[in-house]
Scaffold this active site. Structure first.
Site, PDB file in Angstrom:
ATOM      1  CG  ASP A 132     -15.107   1.998   6.827  1.00 41.59           C
ATOM      2  OD1 ASP A 132     -16.335   2.017   6.597  1.00 41.59           O
ATOM      3  OD2 ASP A 132     -14.251   2.285   5.963  1.00 41.59           O
ATOM      4  CD  GLU A 142      -2.087 -12.182   6.192  1.00 43.30           C
ATOM      5  OE1 GLU A 142      -2.306 -13.358   6.358  1.00 43.30           O
ATOM      6  OE2 GLU A 142      -2.466 -11.308   7.009  1.00 43.30           O
ATOM      7  CE  LYS A 160      -4.191   1.361   2.335  1.00 42.24           C
ATOM      8  NZ  LYS A 160      -5.169   0.874   3.291  1.00 42.24           N
TER       9      LYS A 160
HETATM   10  P1  AMP Z   1      -7.622   0.249   0.418  1.00 34.93           P
HETATM   11  O1  AMP Z   1      -6.699   1.389   0.199  1.00 34.93           O
HETATM   12  O2  AMP Z   1      -7.319  -0.550   1.641  1.00 34.93           O
HETATM   13  O3  AMP Z   1      -9.069   0.652   0.290  1.00 34.93           O
HETATM   14  O4  AMP Z   1      -7.381  -0.771  -0.783  1.00 34.93           O
HETATM   15  C1  AMP Z   1      -7.515  -0.411  -2.137  1.00 34.93           C
HETATM   16  C2  AMP Z   1      -7.653  -1.674  -2.995  1.00 34.93           C
HETATM   17  O5  AMP Z   1      -6.533  -2.539  -2.830  1.00 34.93           O
HETATM   18  C3  AMP Z   1      -8.889  -2.490  -2.692  1.00 34.93           C
HETATM   19  O6  AMP Z   1      -9.488  -2.860  -3.910  1.00 34.93           O
HETATM   20  C4  AMP Z   1      -8.385  -3.715  -2.004  1.00 34.93           C
HETATM   21  O7  AMP Z   1      -9.105  -4.861  -2.348  1.00 34.93           O
HETATM   22  C5  AMP Z   1      -6.950  -3.859  -2.478  1.00 34.93           C
HETATM   23  N1  AMP Z   1      -6.167  -4.363  -1.345  1.00 34.93           N
HETATM   24  C6  AMP Z   1      -5.947  -3.702  -0.172  1.00 34.93           C
HETATM   25  N2  AMP Z   1      -5.224  -4.464   0.673  1.00 34.93           N
HETATM   26  C7  AMP Z   1      -4.987  -5.631   0.027  1.00 34.93           C
HETATM   27  C8  AMP Z   1      -4.303  -6.841   0.395  1.00 34.93           C
HETATM   28  N3  AMP Z   1      -3.733  -6.990   1.584  1.00 34.93           N
HETATM   29  N4  AMP Z   1      -4.265  -7.850  -0.526  1.00 34.93           N
HETATM   30  C9  AMP Z   1      -4.860  -7.715  -1.737  1.00 34.93           C
HETATM   31  N5  AMP Z   1      -5.532  -6.611  -2.127  1.00 34.93           N
HETATM   32  C10 AMP Z   1      -5.592  -5.574  -1.269  1.00 34.93           C
END
Ligand code: AMP
EC number: 2.7.11.1
Length: 284
Positions: A138, A93, A44
């Site tokens: 959330d 992860e 991320k």
């Molecule tokens: P977020 O910023 O957490 O809202 O994530 C943005 C996108 O990345 C979403 O579509 C999530 O499904 C994907 N995502 C976030 N964390 C993970 C993870 N640990 N493994 C796979 N996909 C992820």
């Protein structure tokens, strides 16, 4: 903006990006592999200027630091992070089976044993957070990720987490279908908002739709505030008792989470591998 001065033992050059997984409020999430160990992660990438623009520095720090200190089978693990002057890189992860949200979209209402598994997994992760006096705030299928053949569910996205040590929180947050009446009314709220969201989740798992979902936001809000929901598919009495025990207007009357996880309806299915009780674990 710095999350920490000490965590820079990793750098971007150690990771090969394999594709985009999605994007969030502050940046993207990439699938990547550590070229030295072969380990796959979801990276991320948080853009610091976007965080600063929205004055969310404290919130983002809280997200990273909360996720870093929790270790539980049903919480998405943040293995480590590093940062440079413009970005924070979080090594999460990797959820090889994607979001519960996408899974429900393609498969619809779940058979009770499957619904119970997703519900117990999610509830166990939340119970652990509550033991740390952290409310997730959330919870929704977009924030529950699935792993492996078994489709183990883990709660992720700690962006709205707040420690609720003594005061109740006044910030409105969350997505409408899963938002509790006290959040809509702008009342102080605590971990009870997660109990409400678990009730919504169980309803959606079993019926294929959220209980208060309506074409307009106004109608959805009215239904939430009136706790107006009906079952238009048949579900077992135990599951209905759980949903009715969680979807109560008064947060303090909602069924306590340990009682939920030990409810006879849950007992009828495979026991969760780990309940939160006696299971606190902090990484040093
Ligand atoms: P977020 O910023 O957490 O809202 O994530 C943005 C996108 O990345 C979403 O579509 C999530 O499904 C994907 N995502 C976030 N964390 C993970 C993870 N640990 N493994 C796979 N996909 C992820």
């Amino acid at each position: 903006m710095e999350v920490s001065k000490v965590r820079n033992e990793y750098s971007l050059s150690q990771f090969k990006v394999e594709g985009l997984l999605g994007s969030g409020a502050y940046g993207v999430v990439q699938k990547c592999v550590n070229t030295e160990t072969g380990q796959v992660f979801a990276m991320k990438i948080i853009e610091k200027n976007k965080v600063i623009e929205k004055s969310m520095e404290e919130q983002v720090k809280r997200e990273v630091l909360t996720q870093l200190k929790v270790k539980h089978r049903n919480l998405v693990r943040l293995h480590y992070y590093f940062e440079d002057s413009s970005q924070i890189y979080c090594l999460l992860e990797y959820a090889d089976r994607g979001q519960l949200f996408a899974y429900l979209k393609t498969t619809g209402a779940q058979p009770e044993p499957m619904a119970a598994r997703f519900f117990l997994d999610t509830g166990s992760g939340v119970a652990y957070l509550h033991q740390l006096r952290v409310a997730h705030r959330d919870l929704k299928p977009e924030n529950v990720l699935l792993f492996g053949e078994e489709l183990t569910a883990k709660v992720g996205d700690f962006g709205w987490c707040a420690e609720v040590a003594s005061e109740k929180r006044l910030t409105f947050c969350g997505t409408l279908d899963y938002v509790s009446p006290e959040m809509l009314f702008g009342e102080p709220h605590d971990q009870g908002v997660d109990l409400w969201a678990l009730g919504v989740l169980l309803f959606e798992l079993l019926t294929g739709k959220a209980p208060f979902s309506m074409p307009s936001k106004k109608e959805t809000m009215d239904k939430i505030c009136a706790v107006d929901f009906t079952f238009d598919v048949r579900i077992s009495p135990g599951a209905e008792e759980l949903i009715r025990g969680l979807l109560l207007r008064e947060s303090s009357r909602r069924m306590p989470l340990q009682q939920v996880l030990r409810h006879k309806w849950c007992d009828g299915f495979e026991a969760p591998v780990e309940l939160a009780v006696g299971d606190l674990f902090f990484e040093s």
